[in-house]
Design a protein around this motif. Structure first.
Motif, PDB file in Angstrom:
ATOM      1  N   VAL A   2       0.849  -1.204   0.000  1.00 52.06           N
ATOM      2  CA  VAL A   2       0.000   0.000   0.000  1.00 52.06           C
ATOM      3  C   VAL A   2       0.880   1.248   0.000  1.00 52.06           C
ATOM      4  O   VAL A   2       0.608   2.210  -0.734  1.00 52.06           O
ATOM      5  N   LEU A   3       1.940   1.222   0.794  1.00 52.50           N
ATOM      6  CA  LEU A   3       2.875   2.350   0.820  1.00 52.50           C
ATOM      7  C   LEU A   3       3.520   2.556  -0.551  1.00 52.50           C
ATOM      8  O   LEU A   3       3.598   3.684  -1.056  1.00 52.50           O
ATOM      9  N   ALA A   4       3.958   1.467  -1.170  1.00 59.82           N
ATOM     10  CA  ALA A   4       4.591   1.558  -2.492  1.00 59.82           C
ATOM     11  C   ALA A   4       3.604   2.084  -3.532  1.00 59.82           C
ATOM     12  O   ALA A   4       3.962   2.932  -4.367  1.00 59.82           O
ATOM     13  N   TYR A   5       2.365   1.605  -3.491  1.00 58.43           N
ATOM     14  CA  TYR A   5       1.370   2.064  -4.468  1.00 58.43           C
ATOM     15  C   TYR A   5       1.036   3.535  -4.235  1.00 58.43           C
ATOM     16  O   TYR A   5       0.878   4.297  -5.192  1.00 58.43           O
ATOM     17  N   SER A   6       0.962   3.927  -2.977  1.00 56.51           N
ATOM     18  CA  SER A   6       0.730   5.338  -2.663  1.00 56.51           C
ATOM     19  C   SER A   6       1.876   6.196  -3.192  1.00 56.51           C
ATOM     20  O   SER A   6       1.641   7.285  -3.740  1.00 56.51           O
ATOM     21  N   HIS A  63      17.076   8.863  -6.908  1.00 60.79           N
ATOM     22  CA  HIS A  63      15.767   8.859  -6.250  1.00 60.79           C
ATOM     23  C   HIS A  63      15.202   7.443  -6.192  1.00 60.79           C
ATOM     24  O   HIS A  63      14.656   7.020  -5.162  1.00 60.79           O
ATOM     25  N   LEU A  64      15.350   6.705  -7.266  1.00 59.88           N
ATOM     26  CA  LEU A  64      14.891   5.315  -7.313  1.00 59.88           C
ATOM     27  C   LEU A  64      15.637   4.479  -6.278  1.00 59.88           C
ATOM     28  O   LEU A  64      15.028   3.697  -5.534  1.00 59.88           O
ATOM     29  N   ASP A  65      16.953   4.645  -6.204  1.00 59.08           N
ATOM     30  CA  ASP A  65      17.751   3.905  -5.218  1.00 59.08           C
ATOM     31  C   ASP A  65      17.267   4.195  -3.793  1.00 59.08           C
ATOM     32  O   ASP A  65      17.102   3.278  -2.987  1.00 59.08           O
ATOM     33  N   GLU A  66      17.032   5.470  -3.497  1.00 55.49           N
ATOM     34  CA  GLU A  66      16.571   5.860  -2.159  1.00 55.49           C
ATOM     35  C   GLU A  66      15.173   5.311  -1.877  1.00 55.49           C
ATOM     36  O   GLU A  66      14.900   4.830  -0.768  1.00 55.49           O
ATOM     37  N   SER A  67      14.292   5.371  -2.855  1.00 56.12           N
ATOM     38  CA  SER A  67      12.928   4.850  -2.685  1.00 56.12           C
ATOM     39  C   SER A  67      12.951   3.354  -2.422  1.00 56.12           C
ATOM     40  O   SER A  67      12.269   2.855  -1.514  1.00 56.12           O
ATOM     41  N   MET A  68      13.732   2.627  -3.203  1.00 58.09           N
ATOM     42  CA  MET A  68      13.805   1.177  -3.034  1.00 58.09           C
ATOM     43  C   MET A  68      14.424   0.821  -1.685  1.00 58.09           C
ATOM     44  O   MET A  68      13.958  -0.103  -1.005  1.00 58.09           O
ATOM     45  N   ALA A  69      15.450   1.535  -1.279  1.00 60.55           N
ATOM     46  CA  ALA A  69      16.075   1.270   0.021  1.00 60.55           C
ATOM     47  C   ALA A  69      15.063   1.469   1.151  1.00 60.55           C
ATOM     48  O   ALA A  69      14.995   0.662   2.085  1.00 60.55           O
ATOM     49  N   ALA A  70      14.258   2.527   1.055  1.00 60.22           N
ATOM     50  CA  ALA A  70      13.249   2.786   2.092  1.00 60.22           C
ATOM     51  C   ALA A  70      12.174   1.699   2.098  1.00 60.22           C
ATOM     52  O   ALA A  70      11.773   1.213   3.153  1.00 60.22           O
TER      53      ALA A  70
END
Length: 190
Positions: A147-151, A177-184
């Motif tokens: 849900v977080l990822a889809y949001s 940005h993609l690297d940071e998003s995936m890490a989170a």
């Protein structure tokens, strides 16, 4: 004078998707679409009983191309974390590709659009839940992260459209940005 080429259902739904992306639900109207595809209104009514039938066919096409085909493509990658990355990269690499989705969300109360949005949202979240589960998260945590990822996906799409200056603009910035998003999203720390 060259013979007119008959327009197909696919021609009409492609034009309707373009109109939807450019002008929202109101832009999906037979007469302007006929001008767009270079056909008569009668051609539309040959393929579709009415505007609603055209809209239903257009939504089916959107669902197939922007959900099922994307999942099929992602499934070619054997690693679930890389599949997640591939899905997010598709948003960051093609920021203008979500105009139809945003138009549909804006018209989400329409009785034809609402069930399609519900079905697509459920399908996408279920797929993301599966991916997070394959990355080692228990079911409840996998669903929460899905849900977080889809949001985040919807937020990215919205920001790219409405406030592009707030989003990474270069390929290098998008990758970071993609690297940071995936890490989170994949972090196991609380």
């Amino acid at each position: 004078m060259p013979a007119k080429i008959r327009k197909t259902r696919a021609d009409w739904t492609a034009a309707a998707l373009t109109a939807l992306a450019e002008g929202g639900l109101a832009a999906v109207a037979i007469e302007p679409l006929a001008a767009r595809v270079g056909a008569t209104k009668g051609s539309a009514y040959w393929h579709f009983a009415n505007r609603e039938a055209l809209l239903v066919a257009t939504l089916a096409r959107w669902e197939q191309e922007h959900t099922e085909a994307v999942i099929t493509l992602a499934e070619q990658e054997p690693d679930p974390a890389r599949r997640l990355r591939l899905l997010f990269a598709s948003v960051l690499d093609h920021p203008c590709g979500n105009a139809v989705e945003l138009a549909l969300l804006a018209a989400g109360e329409d009785p034809v659009i609402r069930p399609v949005l519900d079905r697509v949202t459920q399908r996408r979240i279920a797929y993301l839940t599966t991916l997070f589960g394959q990355c080692g998260f228990v079911k409840a945590e996998a669903r929460r992260r899905a849900v977080l990822a889809y949001s985040a996906y919807l937020g990215h799409a919205h920001l790219f459209r409405m406030a592009p200056a707030a989003m990474p603009s270069t390929k290098q910035q998008r990758r970071a940005h993609l690297d940071e998003s995936m890490a989170a999203l994949l972090s196991r720390q609380n």
